[in-house]
Design a protein around this motif. Structure first.
Motif: not given
Length: 566
Positions: A123-127, A99-107, A87-90
């Motif tokens: 939802d909370r972490a990514g706003g 505000a409309d950008a995708w957040i993509v993580g892996s691993g 959550h912190d990393a996101v």
């Protein structure tokens, strides 16, 4: 005159006819001789190796190059041990994005954290942004509510594809976890990726591969399908090659989702394939088509592999198959008839049975004794299945470094009785089979020297030896990542050993992986990597550590042509 001559090297050729050497000569991208055959020949460039170790270039028989290259630009979640860290990393990434950008993580790995992230927390972490976090296995992901909304999951307009699961809680509400082919609900929103973007990712990946001594890799599934990036994904490899950023020879597996009905003459026996009837072997020494890849089951990490008995702690007998067994069986046979080598992803023993049965029928319908069909991963192989591998000449492609990276959770899933079946190696060798080295990167770290150490030690992160009877020698591990990897691709006459006439693909190392303690193999430094006699990694290091007389070749002939600017 030679193009390049290596002197004063400790050369392990992986050629039983001339196993050790000190001098090596290169002309026009190929090895022309060893020791006395070239010692007194003039050369444009002479490299005094000063007792450094030289081995054949390493091959990785199963990796995901585009996936790995893209992951280098994504949020790295591989070190997360708690959901809060996710959550912190996101949240940190969200703070730097529109505000409309995708957040993509892996691993991320739920077996480490004890749970998957939940969509409400994302939802909370990514706003409220679309958040897409990929599991390390590649067989599942977790997404935020915004992604589920766009995919039609929340309003019920979208159903999970066959072979996929939208995970729901006890009240039937989606948690955000999508397993296997249900991931298409997300990928359909963002794919296909632009060819130029994929070529950039391949260039990043290839630079890492060269730094680890890799000179040949097999990309395990391109095009549409479970991990494909674009229906025209092969074009990205061609573009990377034209740009000169492809430092590694590449063989491309075509995902079976790309195959379709073909209209050919009845005598051809070709009913299924890709356009123009292209098949395994089309291409050249740098970039060509390899096997057809078909996914039969899921993941051992994610407990979706098809096993004959339940995983420990689970009450289901078998897990997710990627399609109807009869349909998958028929596709393997049709691909064989059309001339393809076939690579069947089978991790659980039930999936292995399915693959072996299909290969047996294929060979009965149309004998191709040296087809070298493969079972990717061969993760859980019962004793009674070993002889069938040998009888059918099937190539097992396990990933030894899984034992260190995720072996403890795999052992927990299988329990003590089945633990000896896990990612076997010596049992295959004892039956006369050859086992190529591979990583499945980015599912696990892909450095070949780490893989060799795991083949020899079979240690988990907890320090447990997983399947001690399956350990092999350091020499066998080196052969797995060189000559046996070449053999699996029908390339043993062209690469895999430092033999006159073969490609001048070799690696200069700081120490001997066969001659040191096994716990030091993974820490050996790759000083330089050469492909076709050209240094694709480490030119500065070589000039600092060795004596070079003449310009060091640094451009391999990977580009087939120069693009016209008119």
């Amino acid at each position: 005159m030679l193009d390049l001559k290596l002197l004063n090297a400790r050369i392990r050729t992986v050629d039983d006819r001339h196993p050790r050497a000190h001098t090596l000569g290169v002309l026009s991208g190929r090895i022309v001789g060893l020791d006395d055959a070239v010692r007194h020949l003039p050369a444009r460039t002479t490299l005094d190796c000063r007792d450094a170790v030289v081995v054949p270039g390493f091959g990785d028989a199963h990796n995901h190059m585009a996936w790995f290259g893209q992951s280098l630009d994504e949020l790295d979640l591989s070190e997360a041990t708690t959901p809060a860290q996710i959550h912190d990393a996101v949240a940190r990434r969200a703070a730097a994005l529109p505000a409309d950008a995708w957040i993509v993580g892996s691993g991320y790995d739920d077996t480490v954290m004890g749970t998957h992230p939940h969509r409400t927390d994302l939802d909370r972490a990514g706003g409220g942004r679309p958040v897409w976090l990929k599991h390390r296995s590649g067989h599942m992901c977790v997404v935020s509510s915004e992604v589920l909304r766009r995919a039609g999951v929340l309003d019920g307009t979208a159903d999970a594809p066959d072979g996929g699961v939208v995970v729901r809680d006890k009240e039937g509400v989606p948690t955000g976890l999508l397993q296997e082919r249900a991931q298409a609900l997300v990928t359909d929103l963002v794919m296909p990726y632009p060819v130029s973007e994929l070529a950039d990712a391949l260039g990043r990946a290839s630079a890492v591969y060269a730094s680890e001594g890799l000179t040949h890799v097999v990309e395990a599934g391109i095009g549409v399908g479970l991990i494909g990036r674009s229906p025209v994904e092969a074009a990205a490899y061609q573009l990377a090659r034209e740009r000169g950023t492809l430092r590694t020879r590449v063989e491309l597996m075509v995902a079976s989702d790309n195959l379709h009905v073909l209209r050919a003459h009845a005598d051809d026996g070709i009913t299924t394939g890709i356009d123009l009837g292209l098949r395994s072997g089309f291409g050249d020494d740098w970039l060509r088509l390899g096997p057809m890849k078909i996914w039969l089951d899921g993941s051992l990490i994610g407990r979706t592999a098809a096993v004959s008995e339940p995983f420990c702690g689970h009450d289901h007998t078998s897990s997710v198959l990627q399609g109807e067994p009869e349909q998958m069986h028929r596709l393997v046979v049709d691909a064989h008839r059309a001339g393809w080598r076939v690579a069947a992803h089978a991790i659980g023993d039930s999936a292995v049975d399915l693959a072996l049965d299909a290969f047996a029928e294929a060979q009965h319908v149309l004998p191709r004794p040296d087809a070298r069909h493969r079972i990717e991963h061969s993760g859980v192989v019962r004793p009674d299945q070993l002889d069938r591998y040998a009888e059918l000449g099937v190539v097992p492609v396990p990933q030894a470094h899984f034992l260190y990276a995720v072996g403890d959770t795999m052992a927990e899933a299988l329990g003590p009785a089945r633990l000896p079946w896990l990612y076997r190696h010596r049992s295959f060798l004892d039956r006369g089979l050859r086992v190529p080295g591979s990583s499945d990167r980015p599912v696990a770290p892909g450095a070949p020297l780490l893989g060799m150490q795991s083949m020899v030690e079979r240690l988990s992160q907890a320090g447990v030896v997983l399947g001690p009877d399956e350990r092999v020698t350091a020499e066998q591990a080196l052969r797995a990542y060189t000559l046996d990897a070449a053999w699996a691709s029908h390339d043993e006459d062209r690469r895999g050993s430092l033999t006159p006439g073969k490609y001048a693909d070799f690696v200069i190392l700081s120490d001997d992986p066969v001659g040191i303690d096994s716990d030091r193999i993974g820490a050996i430094d790759v000083l330089a990597t050469f492909v076709a006699g050209a240094c694709v990694h480490g030119a500065d290091t070589i000039e600092d550590l060795t004596a070079v007389n003449g310009p060091l070749p640094t451009t391999a002939s990977s580009r087939p042509y120069a693009r016209s600017t008119t």
